[in-house]
Enzyme design. Sequence first.
Site, short mmCIF file in Angstrom:
data_model
loop_
_atom_site.label_atom_id
_atom_site.label_comp_id
_atom_site.label_asym_id
_atom_site.label_seq_id
_atom_site.Cartn_x
_atom_site.Cartn_y
_atom_site.Cartn_z
CD GLN A 102 -10.21 5.48 1.51
OE1 GLN A 102 -9.43 6.42 1.74
NE2 GLN A 102 -10.20 4.82 0.37
CG ASN A 103 -16.95 5.15 -0.42
OD1 ASN A 103 -16.04 5.95 -0.63
ND2 ASN A 103 -17.20 4.11 -1.21
CG ASP A 105 -21.72 5.88 -0.15
OD1 ASP A 105 -20.98 6.14 -1.11
OD2 ASP A 105 -21.76 4.75 0.39
CG HIS A 120 -12.77 8.12 6.21
ND1 HIS A 120 -12.27 8.26 4.94
CD2 HIS A 120 -11.70 7.83 6.99
CE1 HIS A 120 -10.96 8.07 4.96
NE2 HIS A 120 -10.59 7.79 6.19
CB CYS A 128 -23.59 17.11 20.13
SG CYS A 128 -23.19 18.67 20.94
CB CYS A 147 -26.58 19.19 21.06
SG CYS A 147 -26.59 17.92 22.33
CB CYS A 150 -24.77 20.14 25.60
SG CYS A 150 -23.98 20.17 23.99
N GLY A 187 -11.62 1.49 -6.18
CA GLY A 187 -12.21 2.81 -6.28
C GLY A 187 -11.64 3.84 -5.34
C1 BV8 Z 1 -5.56 11.66 10.54
C2 BV8 Z 1 -14.90 11.77 5.29
C3 BV8 Z 1 -4.36 12.02 12.53
C4 BV8 Z 1 -15.44 13.15 5.22
C5 BV8 Z 1 -12.58 11.83 4.51
C6 BV8 Z 1 0.70 14.49 4.70
C7 BV8 Z 1 1.09 13.20 4.34
C8 BV8 Z 1 0.33 12.09 4.71
C9 BV8 Z 1 -0.83 12.25 5.46
C10 BV8 Z 1 -1.20 13.52 5.80
C11 BV8 Z 1 -0.46 14.64 5.43
N1 BV8 Z 1 -1.08 15.74 5.90
C12 BV8 Z 1 -2.20 15.35 6.56
C13 BV8 Z 1 -2.26 14.01 6.52
C14 BV8 Z 1 -3.27 13.18 7.13
C15 BV8 Z 1 -4.53 13.18 6.27
C16 BV8 Z 1 -4.21 12.75 4.86
O1 BV8 Z 1 -3.98 11.59 4.59
N2 BV8 Z 1 -4.19 13.76 3.95
C17 BV8 Z 1 -3.91 13.48 2.56
C18 BV8 Z 1 -4.80 14.36 1.69
C19 BV8 Z 1 -2.43 13.73 2.28
N3 BV8 Z 1 -5.38 12.20 6.90
C20 BV8 Z 1 -6.19 12.60 7.88
O2 BV8 Z 1 -6.30 13.76 8.24
C21 BV8 Z 1 -6.94 11.51 8.61
N4 BV8 Z 1 -6.76 11.69 10.00
O3 BV8 Z 1 -4.55 11.42 9.95
O4 BV8 Z 1 -5.60 11.97 11.87
C22 BV8 Z 1 -4.66 12.09 13.97
C23 BV8 Z 1 -4.39 10.98 14.76
C24 BV8 Z 1 -4.64 11.08 16.12
C25 BV8 Z 1 -5.20 12.24 16.67
C26 BV8 Z 1 -5.49 13.34 15.84
C27 BV8 Z 1 -5.22 13.27 14.48
C28 BV8 Z 1 -8.43 11.61 8.32
C29 BV8 Z 1 -8.69 11.29 6.87
C30 BV8 Z 1 -10.20 11.16 6.65
C31 BV8 Z 1 -10.74 12.43 6.01
N5 BV8 Z 1 -12.15 12.23 5.67
N6 BV8 Z 1 -13.88 11.60 4.25
C32 BV8 Z 1 -16.33 13.32 4.02
O5 BV8 Z 1 -16.61 12.36 3.29
O6 BV8 Z 1 -16.75 14.47 3.83
S1 BV8 Z 1 -11.45 11.54 3.28
C33 BV8 Z 1 -12.20 11.45 1.74
O7 BV8 Z 1 -11.18 11.54 0.76
C34 BV8 Z 1 -12.83 10.14 1.43
O8 BV8 Z 1 -13.50 9.59 2.53
C35 BV8 Z 1 -11.67 9.30 1.04
O9 BV8 Z 1 -11.16 8.61 2.12
C36 BV8 Z 1 -10.61 10.27 0.68
C37 BV8 Z 1 -10.04 9.97 -0.67
O10 BV8 Z 1 -11.08 9.88 -1.47
P1 BV8 Z 1 -11.32 8.48 -2.28
O11 BV8 Z 1 -12.36 7.70 -1.60
O12 BV8 Z 1 -10.04 7.80 -2.60
O13 BV8 Z 1 -11.88 9.13 -3.49
P2 BV8 Z 1 -11.05 9.93 -4.49
O14 BV8 Z 1 -11.97 10.88 -5.10
O15 BV8 Z 1 -9.79 10.40 -3.87
O16 BV8 Z 1 -10.63 8.82 -5.53
C38 BV8 Z 1 -11.63 8.11 -6.18
C39 BV8 Z 1 -10.89 7.17 -7.10
O17 BV8 Z 1 -11.87 6.41 -7.78
C40 BV8 Z 1 -10.10 7.92 -8.14
O18 BV8 Z 1 -8.79 7.36 -8.20
C41 BV8 Z 1 -10.85 7.66 -9.44
O19 BV8 Z 1 -10.00 7.48 -10.55
C42 BV8 Z 1 -11.54 6.37 -9.15
N7 BV8 Z 1 -12.81 6.18 -9.84
C43 BV8 Z 1 -13.71 7.11 -10.22
N8 BV8 Z 1 -14.77 6.49 -10.80
C44 BV8 Z 1 -14.53 5.16 -10.73
C45 BV8 Z 1 -13.29 4.95 -10.13
N9 BV8 Z 1 -12.77 3.74 -9.93
C46 BV8 Z 1 -13.49 2.68 -10.34
N10 BV8 Z 1 -14.71 2.80 -10.93
C47 BV8 Z 1 -15.25 4.01 -11.14
N11 BV8 Z 1 -16.45 4.10 -11.74
ZN ZN Z 2 -24.37 18.19 22.94
#
Ligand code: BV8
Ligand code: ZN
Length: 244
Positions: A102-103, A105, A120, A128, A147, A150, A187
Amino acid sequence: MNVFPELLIRLLAKAERVAVLTGAGVSRESGLQTFREAQTGLWAQFKPEELATPEAFAKDPQLVWDWYAWRREAVKAARPNPGHIALAAMERKIPKFTLATQNVDGLHRLAGSENVLELHGSIMRVRCSECGLRAEFWEEGGGVPRCESCGGLLRPDVVWFGEPLPADELQQARLAAREAQVFISAGTSGVVYPAAGLPFSAKSVGATVVEINAEPTPFTPSADFSFQGKSGEILPALFNAVWG
Ligand code: BV8
Ligand code: ZN
């Protein structure tokens, strides 16, 4: 130091097909903030879920572009940590190894992982917002770059909330989860779908599921093995316990 159950060591040692899902926690020990922790400095007043959306970009493209430019600088300064390196080493031991992340980076590839599915997108790529053309380079420092083809506003090539995931990567990740004998979730808070559904899908077809995370998640009760702690410590320890 973790003592791993003999059963898990044996399962991994003989596994032919392993799938992994990683989240921001795996990059935490490379100095990159996760999505759930409070942001620092200028960005402390914003929540990532509010900025990582098409609506935020439409409303204030400069703000969203600047947030990603700030994050991109942090990513450029980051290096893979022992957790990334352990996963790359694991891939070389397992015949069919798939790493869905999901990262955004790029640290898994930098650590040497090859079969990486960027569910992601990537913060290091830009496209663009109008015609979708990817831009290899762009002017930094001015307003939101445009872009060359365009004139549309450029945007980070990442998947925002409400946007669909890349179909091919998602399909490959779902297939790998269904075929895996062992699935490792590392993670990730397991709250963002559809990525968060992958460990459940693996579990539903009989895979052994391992969770490595700093805190419990909605998936923890379903995990066959759950290790709470730092992925940068647990993943290398697990690798050494199996292939040491
Ligand atoms: C989609 C890129 C449909 C951008 C990201 C209601 C219910 C269910 C789902 C939904 C809902 N309402 C909306 C939705 C859908 C939504 C969703 O799931 N929302 C959630 C919040 C409820 N999903 C979407 O919108 C997805 N798209 O559904 O589209 C669709 C289909 C067809 C046509 C049109 C539309 C898109 C989701 C992608 C969003 N983009 N990132 C960017 O990076 O800027 S998401 C972003 O947050 C991250 O990429 C990651 O995926 C996500 C969660 O983050 P994590 O990676 O889990 O990180 P987080 O901070 O949450 O947790 C870190 C964990 O690590 C913690 O638990 C912590 O304790 C632990 N940790 C910390 N340090 C350590 C550690 N563990 C081990 N070692 C360590 N040292
Ligand atoms: Zn363009």
